[in-house]
Every structure is written in C-alpha cells, then in structure tokens.
Design an enzyme around this catalytic site. Structure first.
Site, PDB file in Angstrom:
ATOM      1  N   GLY A 132       0.788  -1.224   0.000  1.00  0.00           N
ATOM      2  CA  GLY A 132       0.000   0.000   0.000  1.00  0.00           C
ATOM      3  C   GLY A 132       0.818   1.271   0.000  1.00  0.00           C
ATOM      4  O   GLY A 132       1.895   1.335  -0.587  1.00  0.00           O
ATOM      5  N   SER A 133       0.312   2.228   0.732  1.00  0.00           N
ATOM      6  CA  SER A 133       0.729   3.624   0.582  1.00  0.00           C
ATOM      7  C   SER A 133       2.208   3.898   0.799  1.00  0.00           C
ATOM      8  O   SER A 133       2.850   3.318   1.677  1.00  0.00           O
ATOM      9  CB  SER A 133      -0.067   4.469   1.552  1.00  0.00           C
TER      10      SER A 133
END
Lengths: 132, 388
Positions: free
Chosen positions: A60-61
């Site tokens: 993810g981020s």
C-alpha cells in the site's frame, strides 16, 4: 535451550543483539490504515512497542514511512521489524526512525512461523533465536 | 557507492546542513538497496501531505526542514492535502486541524513544492526513459507502466530528500533488468472503471511482493480505466510496475525478455465480489481517486445534465482549469481542488457511507476516513447524483 529459527540479513540498525516478544503477521502489513503510532498499535497485531514484528511484506501507501517514523516519535517503536521481503517504503521509515530492520534469508528447522507469536526471541548477529 | 564530485560535495556539507543530511539518507538507502551509484532525476513527487496521515511527527519533520531554508533542487510536485473545503450537513473540519494542515502545505510550498495532486502526470507527463523520484503508488505505477519512465516506489520522506538533492539510488525500476515481467495476469470482463479497479485490487492481493512485475492482458486502453486499475493495484500490493499489453512502451520486448513463472486469471465472478450493481445507501458520491484529468472532468460535466441533486464530490487539481471547476460548481458539485477526501477523517463530518468508483478509495476509506464504502461504476454514481 536457545533455538535458532531463522537466518537474517541486517538491513537497518547497528546493534548486535535485539530482544523482544515475537509478533508474527500472516498477512502483509498496510502501515497506512493499520498502524496507530501514538498508541504503538498495528491493527490486527495489537501492541508492538518493544516487540519483534515479523511479517511477509508491507503493502500500500508510500505514506507508510511516516507511520513507522511516528512509532519512534511517540516512543512506541518495535524492537525490530523482520520482513520476508523488504520494500523501499519501509526502508526509509526505518532509516529515519532508527528501528532495526531485517530480511529473512532462510528458515531453520521451522516451516511455519505462525505459532511463534508470544515467544521471546533475540536477534543475535544474523540469527533469530528463541530464548524462552 | 560511487559518488560524483558534486555528490561528494553535497555529502560533505559544502552546500548546507540540510543538503548534507538529505544526501546522507539518500546514500544510506541507496546502499541498502544495493545501488552502485545515484542517478539524476528530472522530477520528484512527494507523498505524505494529509495531516491525518502524517500527524504531528510528519508535520514537525517537514516544518523543521522548511524552517532551515531548505529548497527542492528539481521540479517537485506534491500530493493533495486533507479535504479542508469539505462540508456535510453544515459540518466542517475543526479549525485546529485546518490550521495544522495549512502549516504542512505552507512548509512544502516554501521549499518549492507545487500542484497538490496525486496525479503529477497531469502536471508534467514523464518522458519514456526519464529518471524520476516519485512517491505516491498510483503515480509511480503510472510513470513506470504507462509513461515508460523510471522510478522506485519511494516512501514519502525519501522523495522529499531526493527532491532536495535531485538524485535517486540507481536501483529497482531505474535498471532495465528489473522491468521485465515475471507473472501473467489475464483479466476477463473488465468493462468499466470500477471493474478495472476491482481487477487491479485483486491482482495486488495475489501479487503483493515489492519486486513482482505482472504482465497484464485484457485491460481496455481507456486512460481512465488504466489509472483506476493501477491505483487499486497500488493499494493492495507493493510493486512499482506492471507491463500492460498494448499500453506499456515496448511491452512486446519486455515480455520476450521476461520469465513468466505464475499465471493468474481474474474473471467475472472475482470482480463481482467487489463491484456493486445498485446503490444501497450513500451520503456522498466520491469521484477522483486518482485525481481527475480535464477530460474526465468535462465528461462528468456533460453527464450531469441539469446538475447534481445529491451530494457529489469530485477531487482534482488546478490542472483541470478554472472554467471547468466553476462549471461543475454551478451544477451543484463540490469540487475539492488540491485536496483528497480519502485521506480525511470524514466521520468527523457525520458521514457514514459513501460510493466510489475507485478501488484504492474502497481500500482506504473505512480505515482512514472511518466510513463504509461501496465500489460502483462512475455511470451509476452520476445517475445517483442526478437523483435517478
């Protein structure tokens, strides 16, 4: 008796010996969304402050680095992160926060790490050793 | 690691203390990544702007750098901030939160950051073969997979350091050998943005290693679908790149050089598990994750007919043009410029449930915004917004 369970590669951190309770994640960690730095929590894993956190990889981020940095900012840092696969986003988070980061090179006599949560372990040089 | 004479001067503190510190971090990370040297970059993109995401630790780090007079040495764009213009049933974010958010924005602006968008490719389209230092997963995936540019999937603070020194470690996708596919992913029945987003999300769930490079077949060429697909892949995975048939520059050559070991088929039933056909309940419709292009904004304008009768929020940057922003607002749309509601605690405004066409938003909204989220096509969202 102490038992070595994995051979590691040190990626970030200069200490020869890191000890703590093991917390083992089965699924990849999404630090953004799951980590609560001011409480020293990672959702799904619970309290990680002072513990050795083992996980497959981070997903993810790219903002996740700030969550890792935040754990140390609030003095709730884990003793170490041990990843199957280190990614650049976690790497910079650990460089800024000084949290030791290791990558698993080889498992020794133990195909399944899942049952190890709650055990006490030390990372001594390049070995992860159960000490309880 | 080999350093040029100028890089050595940066590291020795000849420029400033902050350049020295930034260079020290870049070199350290580079050595850990096994880079033999650094590469000059033409564009840095910094993530980690929303105060909800970076909190006090991030605010202090960024402000400390800005107050030391630090300046970015290359063209640098930055991510959107929290949705400080958002309002729902008369409720807005608290003044204290807005003040802290603006301190982050001001500090980044002082250093030379611009744009406040998660879609820096709308600001400056990277050229094939160009070296970048980009954070923000959707942007990284777009740069490597669609533009054919080269960037690591940098963490937010790493991109900040790279923006200062104008260099990145020569590792990962900066090297041609790390850009070849190792798995095949066949998509079936991708027919709109939401199904593309679902497919990307599923792909990341299966292929989540930071060095995996999937070869994707079956993705329609529409830019909007490709961006939604990659953004969702970025949320559930950690890879910096996919090779997409018909889209990635030199995809045939890359496939020929690749070594395909795994195969994954993502079919209709897989996609159906994520995409809903009807709007069950929603307080707000969200479109713009990643930020809209001018073309997409114009299409929405067209599709809205008489205007929005329900709470429709679109988010984008100034690149869509003041005329389009104004026209959308006249149609009753809340346009969040330079902002992102996905990285905003929407539950503070009393919002409980939203609809979106973005798989990335679907992933983060419950965790970051504290709301229920439903994935549905843009067509359905606009129909709902029109009151149908």
């Amino acid at each position: 008796m102490d038992k070595a369970v994995a051979r590691l590669k040190r990626v970030v951190g200069g200490r020869d010996r890191v000890c703590g309770e093991l917390v083992v994640a089965e699924e990849p960690i999404s630090f953004l969304g799951d980590a609560v730095p001011e409480k020293g929590l990672i959702r799904g894993l619970g309290d990680v402050a002072g513990k050795i956190v083992m996980y497959p990889t981070a997903i993810g981020s790219t903002v996740s680095s700030y969550k890792i940095y935040g754990l140390s900012y609030y003095r709730k840092a884990p003793a170490a992160f041990v990843a199957r696969k280190v990614d650049p986003v976690t790497l910079i988070g650990c460089v800024l926060s000084g949290i030791p980061l290791y990558e698993i090179k080889e498992l020794i006599e133990l195909p399944d790490l899942r049952g190890l949560s709650g055990r006490r372990a030390c990372i001594i040089d390049d070995l992860l050793v159960l000490v309880d | 690691m080999y350093l040029t004479r100028e890089e050595e001067r940066m590291l020795s503190g000849e420029y400033s203390e902050y350049v020295r510190k930034a260079m020290e971090v870049v070199v350290k990370v580079g050595e850990m990544l096994g880079a033999e040297r650094l590469v000059e970059v033409v564009h840095a993109h910094v993530s980690g702007v929303s105060i909800f995401n970076i909190g006090e630790p991030g605010l202090h780090l960024i402000e400390e750098m800005a107050s030391a007079g630090t300046k970015f040495s290359v063209f640098t764009t930055v991510n959107p901030y929290a949705a400080i213009d958002a309002e729902f049933l008369g409720r807005r974010l608290g003044e204290d939160m807005i003040r802290k958010q603006m301190r982050v924005v001001n500090a980044l602006t002082r250093m030379g950051g611009r744009a406040f968008t998660c879609a820096p490719y709308h600001i400056r389209m990277p050229k094939k073969g160009e070296h970048l230092a980009w954070a923000e997963s959707n942007a990284v995936l777009y740069a490597n997979s669609v533009a054919g540019a080269m960037t690591l999937r940098e963490g937010g603070p790493m991109a900040l350091m790279e923006a200062i020194v104008g260099r990145a470690p020569m590792a990962g996708p900066h090297l041609p050998e790390n850009r070849v596919p190792d798995s095949l992913v066949a998509l079936e029945n991708v027919r709109d943005g939401a199904s593309a987003a679902a497919a990307g999300y599923i792909m990341g769930k299966h292929l989540h290693s930071p060095d995996v490079v999937p070869y994707v077949v079956g993705l329609p060429r529409q830019e909007e679908y490709v961006r939604l697909f990659l953004a969702a892949f970025g949320a559930s995975g950690s890879s910096p790149m996919a090779v997409i048939e018909g889209i990635t520059p030199d995809y045939r050559e890359l496939l020929a050089r690749g070594d395909i070991r795994d195969k994954l088929v993502i079919g209709k039933d897989d996609i159906r598990q994520y995409v809903e056909e009807t709007v069950a309940d929603a307080d707000v419709g969200l479109i713009g994750c990643p930020h809209l292009s001018r073309e997409e904004a114009l299409e929405i304008l067209e599709e809205l007919g008489d205007g929005a009768r329900r709470e429709l929020w679109v988010f984008t940057g100034t690149h869509v043009g003041a005329d389009v922003i104004e026209a959308l607002r006249r149609k009753g749309v809340r346009v969040l410029v330079g902002q992102c509601p996905v990285v905003t605690r929407l539950s503070l405004l009393g919002i409980e449930s939203v609809i979106t066409d973005s798989g990335k938003a679907l992933h983060y909204l419950p965790k970051l915004a504290g709301v229920r989220a439903h994935l549905i096509s843009r067509e359905h969202i606009l129909r709902w917004a029109r009151g149908e």
